[in-house]
Design a protein around this motif. Structure first.
Motif, PDB file in Angstrom:
ATOM      1  N   UNK A  13      -0.625  -0.846   5.546  1.00  0.00           N
ATOM      2  CA  UNK A  13      -0.264  -0.645   3.801  1.00  0.00           C
ATOM      3  C   UNK A  13       1.238   0.675   4.593  1.00  0.00           C
ATOM      4  N   UNK A  14       1.621   1.105   5.182  1.00  0.00           N
ATOM      5  CA  UNK A  14       2.807   1.762   4.797  1.00  0.00           C
ATOM      6  C   UNK A  14       3.704   0.962   5.209  1.00  0.00           C
ATOM      7  N   UNK A  15       3.933   0.651   6.547  1.00  0.00           N
ATOM      8  CA  UNK A  15       4.662  -0.560   6.742  1.00  0.00           C
ATOM      9  C   UNK A  15       5.081  -1.206   6.411  1.00  0.00           C
ATOM     10  N   UNK A  16       3.659  -2.097   5.099  1.00  0.00           N
ATOM     11  CA  UNK A  16       4.553  -2.850   5.054  1.00  0.00           C
ATOM     12  C   UNK A  16       5.015  -3.086   3.879  1.00  0.00           C
ATOM     13  N   UNK A  17       4.719  -2.036   3.446  1.00  0.00           N
ATOM     14  CA  UNK A  17       6.137  -1.405   1.878  1.00  0.00           C
ATOM     15  C   UNK A  17       6.773  -1.098   2.059  1.00  0.00           C
ATOM     16  N   UNK A  18       6.977  -0.123   3.354  1.00  0.00           N
ATOM     17  CA  UNK A  18       8.431   0.346   3.376  1.00  0.00           C
ATOM     18  C   UNK A  18       9.891  -1.104   4.149  1.00  0.00           C
ATOM     19  N   UNK A  19       8.993  -2.079   4.280  1.00  0.00           N
ATOM     20  CA  UNK A  19       9.836  -3.381   5.116  1.00  0.00           C
ATOM     21  C   UNK A  19       9.943  -3.677   3.707  1.00  0.00           C
ATOM     22  N   UNK A  20       9.715  -3.291   2.761  1.00  0.00           N
ATOM     23  CA  UNK A  20       9.485  -4.797   1.172  1.00  0.00           C
ATOM     24  C   UNK A  20      11.027  -3.921   0.950  1.00  0.00           C
TER      25      UNK A  20
END
Length: 55
Positions: A13-20
């Motif tokens: 979840x955190x890696x998905x949010x960080x790449x936005x």
């Protein structure tokens, strides 16, 4: 709307949010009815050109 079948891990979840990344808004150059030239977001250009929105 689709619902997740399985809970995402915190790392995923955190890696998905960080790449936005947010994109800057595309500006259009428009001439207002009183003759001024202004830059406004593309979705407001027709309203500014007709005088519905004051900039």
């Amino acid at each position: 709307m689709a619902h997740p079948k399985v809970r995402k891990s915190r790392a995923n979840m955190h890696s998905r949010r960080a790449n936005w990344k947010a994109k800057p808004v595309d500006l259009a150059t428009v001439t207002t009815p009183d003759g001024r030239t202004v830059q406004v977001p593309q979705h407001l250009s027709a309203a500014v050109r007709k005088g519905y929105v004051e900039v």
